[in-house]
Design an enzyme around this catalytic site. Structure first.
Site, PDB file in Angstrom:
ATOM      1  N   GLY A  52       0.781  -1.229   0.000  1.00  0.00           N
ATOM      2  CA  GLY A  52       0.000   0.000   0.000  1.00  0.00           C
ATOM      3  C   GLY A  52       0.814   1.279   0.000  1.00  0.00           C
ATOM      4  CD  GLU A 111      -2.349  -9.667   0.100  1.00  0.00           C
ATOM      5  OE1 GLU A 111      -2.940  -9.049   1.014  1.00  0.00           O
ATOM      6  OE2 GLU A 111      -1.898  -9.102  -0.933  1.00  0.00           O
TER       7      GLU A 111
END
Length: 201
Positions: free
Chosen positions: A40, A106
């Protein structure tokens, strides 16, 4: 008569609005086709959000944490579920990608569930990506092995290279979206062929 006509028009507008809201709710409950894996702080306000918006305009259901998660969602549960349900993963690698436990987790989940991953190397070379135990990211030995296996798999996958100092954001987003569309078509064609071979006459 004019009042009745206005009333009918208002009722029609309300019905259309309800139908649109219902469609949005149903669409939001469908599994995402594409999961955007990114760090992010590095890329959320640039390539990751631009790509999410572009795919959304193309009506491709995509998952980006700040767009799909809401207060009260359990992080690992929501993310793991979205990855397992998606068809394609996009891994946006950036200089500090490997500083994020979530990014590495992930990516490992993509690889372990045999999902197609499209790498985008944004301001980083594949050879620079490595999971190591750091003060800000203490990893257990088995996590280091798991994450580095996933990184090696991604490094051996043809991806898109992007230098934010020289490249055009629009070009990389469009190229990535084209690759996503081709991948989704290939996956759907393969599923159709597999279903056809299982039909018993």
């Amino acid at each position: 008569m004019q009042r009745a006509l206005v009333g009918n028009l208002l009722q029609r507008e309300i019905q259309i609005s309800r139908n649109q809201i219902t469609k949005k709710v149903i669409r939001s409950q469908l599994p995402c086709e594409v999961f955007i894996n990114h760090r992010g702080n590095d890329t959320k306000r640039t390539i990751s959000s631009l790509l999410y918006d572009h795919l959304t305009r193309l009506r491709i259901r995509s998952f980006l944490d700040n767009k799909n998660m809401k207060p009260g969602d359990k992080l690992f549960e929501k993310i793991d579920s979205a990855i397992k349900e998606c068809k394609v993963g996009i891994a946006v690698f950036s200089p500090r990608y490997c500083d994020s436990y979530f990014c590495l987790h992930e990516l490992a989940l993509f690889v372990e569930s045999k999902k197609k991953v499209i790498p985008i190397f944004c301001d980083v070379k594949p050879s620079e990506l490595r999971a190591v135990n750091k003060a800000n990211l203490p990893l257990r030995p088995e996590e280091i092995v798991r994450f580095n296996l996933a990184l090696e798999e991604a490094k051996l996958t043809v991806g898109l290279d992007f230098d934010s100092n020289k490249g055009n954001w629009s070009d990389v987003v469009t190229k990535a979206a084209d690759v996503v569309i081709e991948s989704l078509i290939e996956i759907e064609d393969e599923q159709t062929r597999n279903q056809a071979t299982h039909i018993v006459f």
